[in-house]
Write an enzyme that holds these catalytic residues in place. Structure first.
Site, PDB file in Angstrom:
ATOM      1  N   GLY A  51       0.913  -1.218   0.134  1.00  0.00           N
ATOM      2  CA  GLY A  51       0.101   0.171   0.090  1.00  0.00           C
ATOM      3  C   GLY A  51       0.844   1.205   0.071  1.00  0.00           C
ATOM      4  O   GLY A  51       0.565   2.115   0.614  1.00  0.00           O
ATOM      5  N   ALA A  52       2.003   1.305  -0.483  1.00  0.00           N
ATOM      6  CA  ALA A  52       2.948   1.869  -0.750  1.00  0.00           C
ATOM      7  C   ALA A  52       2.566   3.573  -1.387  1.00  0.00           C
ATOM      8  O   ALA A  52       3.273   4.534  -1.167  1.00  0.00           O
ATOM      9  CB  ALA A  52       4.278   1.385  -1.194  1.00  0.00           C
ATOM     10  N   ASP A  77       1.872  -1.597  -4.484  1.00  0.00           N
ATOM     11  CA  ASP A  77       0.527  -1.123  -4.537  1.00  0.00           C
ATOM     12  C   ASP A  77      -0.199  -1.550  -5.775  1.00  0.00           C
ATOM     13  O   ASP A  77       0.448  -2.003  -6.646  1.00  0.00           O
ATOM     14  CB  ASP A  77       0.629   0.452  -4.436  1.00  0.00           C
ATOM     15  CG  ASP A  77      -0.841   1.003  -3.509  1.00  0.00           C
ATOM     16  OD1 ASP A  77      -1.894   0.308  -3.839  1.00  0.00           O
ATOM     17  OD2 ASP A  77      -0.612   1.782  -2.590  1.00  0.00           O
ATOM     18  N   ARG A 116     -11.093   6.204   5.153  1.00  0.00           N
ATOM     19  CA  ARG A 116     -12.446   6.333   5.721  1.00  0.00           C
ATOM     20  C   ARG A 116     -12.884   7.797   5.125  1.00  0.00           C
ATOM     21  O   ARG A 116     -11.911   8.461   5.172  1.00  0.00           O
ATOM     22  CB  ARG A 116     -12.393   6.572   6.999  1.00  0.00           C
ATOM     23  CG  ARG A 116     -13.766   6.661   7.692  1.00  0.00           C
ATOM     24  CD  ARG A 116     -13.683   6.168   9.122  1.00  0.00           C
ATOM     25  NE  ARG A 116     -12.843   6.654  10.020  1.00  0.00           N
ATOM     26  CZ  ARG A 116     -13.166   7.529  11.155  1.00  0.00           C
ATOM     27  NH1 ARG A 116     -14.477   7.657  11.304  1.00  0.00           N
ATOM     28  NH2 ARG A 116     -12.556   7.784  11.915  1.00  0.00           N
ATOM     29  N   HIS A 212      -8.505   0.538  18.520  1.00  0.00           N
ATOM     30  CA  HIS A 212      -8.455   1.902  17.992  1.00  0.00           C
ATOM     31  C   HIS A 212      -9.606   2.187  17.101  1.00  0.00           C
ATOM     32  O   HIS A 212      -9.609   2.810  16.000  1.00  0.00           O
ATOM     33  CB  HIS A 212      -7.258   1.356  16.684  1.00  0.00           C
ATOM     34  CG  HIS A 212      -6.729   2.595  15.844  1.00  0.00           C
ATOM     35  ND1 HIS A 212      -6.163   3.604  16.304  1.00  0.00           N
ATOM     36  CD2 HIS A 212      -6.774   2.708  14.568  1.00  0.00           C
ATOM     37  CE1 HIS A 212      -5.852   4.647  15.225  1.00  0.00           C
ATOM     38  NE2 HIS A 212      -6.276   3.931  14.237  1.00  0.00           N
TER      39      HIS A 212
END
Length: 251
Positions: A51-52, A77, A116, A212
């Site tokens: 996910g770089a 990614d 999100r 979290h």
């Protein structure tokens, strides 16, 4: 070695960095992509970021590239990886740098997943990010099952158990090697408490336990260092601010 041969090897070395996924060298050249790393690279941790190219992945890749404990950095990614790879590889550090994802890694960090958006809860992310994390962990199990796995993908409270199940099914689960990254809550707590107390955040230490996500984030204000006290209004404010810090950013 003849000048022409030296030139060809230099060109091959540059090509290996510019086109790592498609790069193939002839056996006779003696140069392989695995050997393409800067002179002076010291033994250290081999780190992969899955996910770089995202909002977390890019600055994380930069920090890993300059980290003296990291000897080899791999980026992955689904989009924009070649550009991010090229950009980070231009940094003037001596760490080795490659684009393959999972080849005998010591540490795999996963910030992959959809972010999100306003109006979304962490639960709304679950159906998408759960599948992403599961798929990535299936790749880790095949290529580097003994690597330490740091999960950042939200909702961390749920993605860590999903990842654990993948490793359990493969018979390679080690609870000491799978971590959900929630240090962000500690950073926010230190910052917000320091603001209330009028202190330098670097001098404040606020223990945070739990999960979290919203109410699962539990800050231990009685254990703050340096020792201090808070009014009921300050406690209410700090709990709300820290538990809803992520929502504040999204909105």
């Amino acid at each position: 070695m003849q000048p022409a041969s030296k030139a060809n090897q230099r060109i091959a070395r540059i090509s290996a960095h510019l086109h790592p996924p498609n790069f193939q060298m002839e056996e006779s050249s003696g140069l392989r992509h695995a050997n393409c790393q800067a002179k002076g690279t010291a033994p250290g941790f081999k780190v992969a970021i899955l996910g770089a190219a995202g909002g977390i992945g890019q600055p994380l890749a930069m920090l890993m590239k300059i980290n003296l404990l990291v000897s080899v950095l791999h980026l992955y990614d689904v989009v924009n990886t070649p550009g991010v790879t090229a950009d980070i590889s231009h940094m003037d550090t001596v760490r080795g740098f490659r684009e393959e994802a999972l080849v005998v890694m010591d540490l795999v960090i996963i910030p992959a997943g959809v972010p999100r958006k306003p109006g979304m809860t962490r639960d709304d992310l679950f159906n998408i990010n759960a599948g992403i994390v599961r798929t990535l962990c299936e790749g880790i199990v095949k290529s580097c099952p003994k690597a330490i796995v740091n999960l950042i993908s939200n909702p961390v409270n749920s993605t860590v158990p999903i990842a654990a199940e993948v490793f359990k099914r493969a018979g390679t689960y080690d609870p000491k090697r799978m971590l959900g990254v929630t240090t962000l809550n500690v950073v926010r707590a230190n910052t917000f408490v320091a603001e209330v107390l009028g202190l330098d955040p670097r001098e404040v230490d606020v223990p945070v336990v739990g999960g979290h996500a919203g109410v699962t984030i539990l800050l231990l204000l009685s254990q703050v260092k340096p020792p201090c006290s808070f009014t009921p209004q300050e406690i209410e404010y700090l709990i709300s601010r820290i538990q809803n810090g992520g929502t504040e950013v999204v909105e």
